[in-house]
Design a protein around this motif. Structure first.
Motif, PDB file in Angstrom:
ATOM      1  N   ARG A 140       0.817  -1.216   0.000  1.00  0.00           N
ATOM      2  CA  ARG A 140       0.000   0.000   0.000  1.00  0.00           C
ATOM      3  C   ARG A 140       0.853   1.268   0.000  1.00  0.00           C
ATOM      4  N   PHE A 141       2.159   1.100  -0.006  1.00  0.00           N
ATOM      5  CA  PHE A 141       3.010   2.297  -0.028  1.00  0.00           C
ATOM      6  C   PHE A 141       2.829   2.994  -1.380  1.00  0.00           C
ATOM      7  N   PRO A 142       2.591   4.322  -1.368  1.00  0.00           N
ATOM      8  CA  PRO A 142       2.322   5.027  -2.631  1.00  0.00           C
ATOM      9  C   PRO A 142       3.509   4.944  -3.588  1.00  0.00           C
ATOM     10  N   ALA A 143       3.245   4.426  -4.785  1.00  0.00           N
ATOM     11  CA  ALA A 143       4.319   4.163  -5.748  1.00  0.00           C
ATOM     12  C   ALA A 143       5.049   5.436  -6.158  1.00  0.00           C
ATOM     13  N   GLN A 144       4.330   6.576  -6.179  1.00  0.00           N
ATOM     14  CA  GLN A 144       4.941   7.813  -6.656  1.00  0.00           C
ATOM     15  C   GLN A 144       5.782   8.510  -5.593  1.00  0.00           C
ATOM     16  N   ALA A 145       5.628   8.099  -4.326  1.00  0.00           N
ATOM     17  CA  ALA A 145       6.294   8.807  -3.223  1.00  0.00           C
ATOM     18  C   ALA A 145       7.771   8.440  -3.140  1.00  0.00           C
ATOM     19  N   ARG A 146       8.589   9.435  -2.889  1.00  0.00           N
ATOM     20  CA  ARG A 146      10.019   9.231  -2.695  1.00  0.00           C
ATOM     21  C   ARG A 146      10.318   9.214  -1.201  1.00  0.00           C
ATOM     22  N   VAL A 147      11.250   8.358  -0.812  1.00  0.00           N
ATOM     23  CA  VAL A 147      11.586   8.162   0.597  1.00  0.00           C
ATOM     24  C   VAL A 147      12.864   8.917   0.927  1.00  0.00           C
ATOM     25  N   ILE A 148      12.807   9.718   1.985  1.00  0.00           N
ATOM     26  CA  ILE A 148      13.974  10.451   2.467  1.00  0.00           C
ATOM     27  C   ILE A 148      14.258   9.973   3.884  1.00  0.00           C
ATOM     28  N   SER A 149      15.480   9.523   4.109  1.00  0.00           N
ATOM     29  CA  SER A 149      15.870   8.949   5.395  1.00  0.00           C
ATOM     30  C   SER A 149      16.863   9.853   6.116  1.00  0.00           C
TER      31      SER A 149
END
Length: 425
Positions: free
Chosen positions: A375-384
């Motif tokens: 369910r994680f949005p495919a378009q979203a970018r992850v910043i750590s």
């Protein structure tokens, strides 16, 4: 009893404040009016348009674009408006924009005169459209401009290309999810908002201080001079340790003669805010780097070390310190527990551009709240925020698009801005 009638802009400029004030007078109710910045001025300013300008406009007229629908005919003097030597600002006129432009042109305003429409002024979703008066309605329609919006007609609208500032902010228009604990989320949210982002707070963790006597006992031993080194691994731990020292009666003075080590700049800042000086801060905000930094400063053999941390922390730090010969005590200052996300909050993820993670626990609990990565949005970018958090994300099947070089909130914001600017290029 005090009642506040809160309105956007100024209540006496197309806000029906006058009618409401009259009703209060008739009812014998005392009132106070607090003037605001009217939308016609604020929207233009946020779009980079000065409504007056020494060289281009010495006057400005504010006009409603949406008159009382019960009136039999318009009370707007179109010939006078068209002849007006200054800036025209129309409120609430998007649905009538074509008619407004036609009437102005019909009575002598040039179809080539600059015009602009500003939608959702001052909000993260602000959009502006510019063009000649004769084309502005079509241009606004093509891009789907909707109310609330303000229309500016006049030479000053042509300055927007040079003076636009709000929509040029690096994170303008980006929807960013903040997953850290609610008590700390506001700090990151405020920083992101300063760069123009729309922030969606989706806290996935909650910090629960431990009420056990173990914490106060550790503070008492610090005051008694038991430890040579005190290591603090998070800003939350820094604040809770300072609270425990105050309860013990010694306050920060209890650390006199004790070396304080912080695992990163955020923890260092939290300690210094409480008056605690920090002697050791590693370049990287991870346990391995803190051990290396301590070894550079001390022979840890037989040194007495207190490690103040979260209950769920990794065992790398205490094990490495013991391997170096230190006598290590660990005190758990708080528990990190899951904060469940409601279904409406999860729906907000559909249009999210970025998801930020500030710890491994935020990643784990976020994935749990989603019921897995599907369910994680495919378009979203992850910043750590750092390598340990990134490692957890990858282990759970999430991509990490960018990792902060400095492992604190400022570093996370810098990483977001850099990623956004890189995408724009």
């Amino acid at each position: 009893l005090e009642v506040v009638r809160l309105k956007g802009g100024d209540p006496f400029v197309f806000g029906r404040g006058g009618e409401e004030a009259e009703a209060l007078v008739q009812a014998g109710i005392r009132f106070e009016v607090v003037p605001g910045v009217t939308a016609g001025v604020a929207a233009a300013a946020y779009a980079g348009i000065p409504v007056t300008h020494r060289d281009q406009a010495s006057a400005v007229a504010f006009v409603t674009g949406h008159e009382d629908p019960t009136k039999e005919e318009s009370s707007i003097d179109w010939p006078s408006l068209a002849a007006f030597k200054g800036t025209l600002v129309f409120y609430m006129g998007v649905s009538r924009l074509e008619r407004i432009a036609d009437r102005l042109i019909e009575h002598g305003r040039s179809p080539d005169e600059p015009a602009a429409v500003v939608e959702q002024a001052s909000l993260p979703g602000q959009r502006s459209v510019t063009g000649p008066l004769g084309e502005i309605a079509e241009r606004a329609s093509v891009v789907g401009i909707h109310p609330p919006a303000v229309t500016v007609v006049g030479q000053v609208a042509g300055l927007r290309e040079r003076l636009a500032w709000f929509e040029q902010m690096p994170l303008h228009g980006k929807r960013i999810a903040v997953t850290r604990a609610r008590a700390q989320a506001s700090t990151l949210a405020a920083r992101l908002s300063q760069f123009g982002a729309e922030v969606i707070e989706l806290p996935t963790i909650r910090i629960v201080p431990r009420n056990s006597g173990e914490v106060d006992a550790a503070a008492g031993m610090i005051a008694g001079g038991r430890y040579d080194v005190v290591c603090v691994t998070s800003p939350n731990g820094a604040r809770l340790l300072a609270d425990a020292l105050e309860r013990a009666g010694g306050g920060v003075a209890a650390l006199s003669g004790t070396t304080v080590a912080a695992i990163g700049p955020g923890t260092e800042r939290a300690l210094e805010e409480r008056g605690i000086g920090v002697a050791v801060v590693p370049e990287k905000s991870i346990a391995e780097s803190l051990v290396e930094e301590l070894l550079d400063h001390f022979d840890l053999a037989d040194k007495r070390v207190l490690l103040a941390r979260a209950a769920e922390a990794r065992e790398v730090l205490p094990e490495s310190l013991r391997a170096a010969g230190a006598q290590v005590d660990v005190v758990a200052l708080y528990d990190t527990v899951r904060e469940d996300l409601s279904e409406p909050n999860l729906e907000l993820l559909r249009d999210i551009d970025y998801v930020t993670f500030t710890s491994s626990s935020t990643v784990r609990y976020f994935v749990e709240a989603l019921g897995g990565t599907a369910r994680f949005p495919a378009q979203a970018r992850v910043i750590s925020i750092g390598p340990v958090t990134s490692g957890t994300a990858r282990e759970l099947g999430l991509p990490v698009h960018r990792e902060a070089e400095r492992h604190d909130i400022d570093g996370l914001v810098d990483a977001l801005v850099a990623d956004c600017l890189a995408a724009a290029d």
